[in-house]
Design a protein around this motif. Sequence first.
Motif, PDB file in Angstrom:
ATOM      1  N   PHE A 104      33.014  27.278   2.430  1.00 30.07           N
ATOM      2  CA  PHE A 104      31.837  28.253   1.812  1.00 30.07           C
ATOM      3  C   PHE A 104      31.548  27.601   0.459  1.00 30.07           C
ATOM      4  N   VAL A 105      32.077  26.414   0.097  1.00 31.87           N
ATOM      5  CA  VAL A 105      31.673  25.585  -0.807  1.00 31.87           C
ATOM      6  C   VAL A 105      31.896  24.277  -0.720  1.00 31.87           C
ATOM      7  N   TYR A 106      30.658  23.393  -1.347  1.00 32.85           N
ATOM      8  CA  TYR A 106      30.871  21.978  -1.199  1.00 32.85           C
ATOM      9  C   TYR A 106      32.051  21.379  -1.573  1.00 32.85           C
ATOM     10  N   ASP A 107      32.640  20.594  -0.789  1.00 33.99           N
ATOM     11  CA  ASP A 107      33.809  19.890  -1.110  1.00 33.99           C
ATOM     12  C   ASP A 107      33.618  18.509  -0.337  1.00 33.99           C
ATOM     13  N   ALA A 108      33.511  17.344  -0.932  1.00 32.39           N
ATOM     14  CA  ALA A 108      33.005  15.984  -0.331  1.00 32.39           C
ATOM     15  C   ALA A 108      34.484  15.742   0.594  1.00 32.39           C
ATOM     16  N   VAL A 109      35.629  16.258   0.310  1.00 34.19           N
ATOM     17  CA  VAL A 109      36.686  15.638   0.916  1.00 34.19           C
ATOM     18  C   VAL A 109      37.636  16.658   1.791  1.00 34.19           C
ATOM     19  N   ASP A 110      36.582  17.810   2.219  1.00 38.06           N
ATOM     20  CA  ASP A 110      37.231  18.573   3.087  1.00 38.06           C
ATOM     21  C   ASP A 110      37.359  18.449   4.407  1.00 38.06           C
ATOM     22  N   ASP A 111      38.332  19.256   5.114  1.00 36.23           N
ATOM     23  CA  ASP A 111      38.615  18.631   6.566  1.00 36.23           C
ATOM     24  C   ASP A 111      38.184  19.596   7.415  1.00 36.23           C
ATOM     25  N   TYR A 112      37.415  19.134   8.477  1.00 42.76           N
ATOM     26  CA  TYR A 112      36.525  19.908   9.152  1.00 42.76           C
ATOM     27  C   TYR A 112      37.255  20.565  10.231  1.00 42.76           C
ATOM     28  N   PRO A 113      38.525  19.872  10.623  1.00 40.00           N
ATOM     29  CA  PRO A 113      39.297  20.937  11.731  1.00 40.00           C
ATOM     30  C   PRO A 113      39.732  22.316  11.219  1.00 40.00           C
ATOM     31  N   VAL A 114      39.951  22.448   9.980  1.00 41.50           N
ATOM     32  CA  VAL A 114      40.209  23.657   9.175  1.00 41.50           C
ATOM     33  C   VAL A 114      39.321  24.704   9.719  1.00 41.50           C
ATOM     34  N   PHE A 115      38.021  24.249   9.611  1.00 43.82           N
ATOM     35  CA  PHE A 115      36.978  25.354   9.876  1.00 43.82           C
ATOM     36  C   PHE A 115      36.637  25.384  11.360  1.00 43.82           C
ATOM     37  N   CYS A 116      36.406  24.200  11.945  1.00 41.72           N
ATOM     38  CA  CYS A 116      35.832  23.983  13.411  1.00 41.72           C
ATOM     39  C   CYS A 116      37.021  24.721  14.419  1.00 41.72           C
ATOM     40  N   LEU A 117      38.215  24.484  14.036  1.00 40.62           N
ATOM     41  CA  LEU A 117      39.172  25.119  14.969  1.00 40.62           C
ATOM     42  C   LEU A 117      39.388  26.605  14.896  1.00 40.62           C
ATOM     43  N   ARG A 118      39.026  27.083  13.570  1.00 42.04           N
ATOM     44  CA  ARG A 118      38.887  28.722  13.607  1.00 42.04           C
ATOM     45  C   ARG A 118      37.883  29.083  14.310  1.00 42.04           C
ATOM     46  N   ALA A 119      36.728  28.511  14.325  1.00 42.27           N
ATOM     47  CA  ALA A 119      35.259  28.937  15.101  1.00 42.27           C
ATOM     48  C   ALA A 119      35.667  29.006  16.492  1.00 42.27           C
ATOM     49  N   ALA A 120      36.224  28.000  17.027  1.00 40.21           N
ATOM     50  CA  ALA A 120      36.402  27.806  18.358  1.00 40.21           C
ATOM     51  C   ALA A 120      37.613  28.675  18.772  1.00 40.21           C
ATOM     52  N   GLU A 121      38.779  28.896  18.124  1.00 39.14           N
ATOM     53  CA  GLU A 121      39.698  29.836  18.387  1.00 39.14           C
ATOM     54  C   GLU A 121      39.132  31.412  18.333  1.00 39.14           C
ATOM     55  N   ALA A 122      38.216  31.486  17.579  1.00 37.09           N
ATOM     56  CA  ALA A 122      37.548  33.024  17.634  1.00 37.09           C
ATOM     57  C   ALA A 122      36.696  33.117  18.922  1.00 37.09           C
ATOM     58  N   VAL A 123      35.804  32.019  19.317  1.00 39.22           N
ATOM     59  CA  VAL A 123      35.163  32.041  20.430  1.00 39.22           C
ATOM     60  C   VAL A 123      36.260  32.246  21.693  1.00 39.22           C
ATOM     61  N   ALA A 124      37.095  31.517  21.959  1.00 39.24           N
ATOM     62  CA  ALA A 124      38.114  31.468  22.861  1.00 39.24           C
ATOM     63  C   ALA A 124      38.584  33.034  23.090  1.00 39.24           C
ATOM     64  N   ARG A 125      39.180  33.466  22.061  1.00 35.29           N
ATOM     65  CA  ARG A 125      39.754  34.801  21.848  1.00 35.29           C
ATOM     66  C   ARG A 125      38.688  36.031  22.401  1.00 35.29           C
ATOM     67  N   GLU A 126      37.516  35.674  21.866  1.00 36.54           N
ATOM     68  CA  GLU A 126      36.760  37.137  22.132  1.00 36.54           C
ATOM     69  C   GLU A 126      36.026  36.758  23.502  1.00 36.54           C
ATOM     70  N   ARG A 127      35.865  35.660  24.054  1.00 34.86           N
ATOM     71  CA  ARG A 127      35.617  35.310  25.531  1.00 34.86           C
ATOM     72  C   ARG A 127      36.678  35.944  26.221  1.00 34.86           C
ATOM     73  N   ALA A 128      37.896  35.436  26.007  1.00 31.48           N
ATOM     74  CA  ALA A 128      38.835  36.185  26.852  1.00 31.48           C
ATOM     75  C   ALA A 128      38.937  37.507  26.922  1.00 31.48           C
TER      76      ALA A 128
END
Length: 173
Positions: free
Chosen positions: A35-59
């Motif tokens: 939600f804010v710019y952080d040049a050293v953030d870790d994409y898995p933190v955010f992308c895994l949450r998005a994917a988990e939500a898609v998987a859960r809702e599709r199930a």
Amino acid sequence: MRVHLGSDHAGLDLKAHLVEWLGEHGYEAVDHGPFVYDAVDDYPVFCLRAAEAVARERAAGQDSMGVVIGGSGNGEQMAANKVTGIRCALAWSEETAKLARDHNDAQMVSVGGRMHSLEDMTRFVEVFLAEPFSGDERHVRRIGQLTSYDETSVLPPLPASAQGLGPDAGLDA
């Protein structure tokens, strides 16, 4: 349709644009960060949450989809694909976005925020979300092989035309 989004710092501006664009086009956008710019953030933190939500809702029977965004989109795609049941495709053209749905029934798409213009990337997402899965038998069969491997870690059997060839030669299938 609900669309879950996640990114890294390189995809932050495109993600903000897509959240607005999705709302304007009748989609329900769910932003999993950052939600804010952080040049050293870790994409898995955010992308895994998005994917988990898609998987859960599709199930649960919902028609949810997802978009992950990074500099190239490669790492974000890899992260999303770690979630059981998710097929996330990297789109770099309208055709790859279309084929991800038509042939692979991907539920998520990854785009590279540093690889294309804002207009092109928005178009890739638009094409991806609009394209239905063809349901062709060969595509269903291939997706079934991937799903089976995902669940069991057992390789699909070699076709008769490949028996006795390659690194599996002489091994029991």
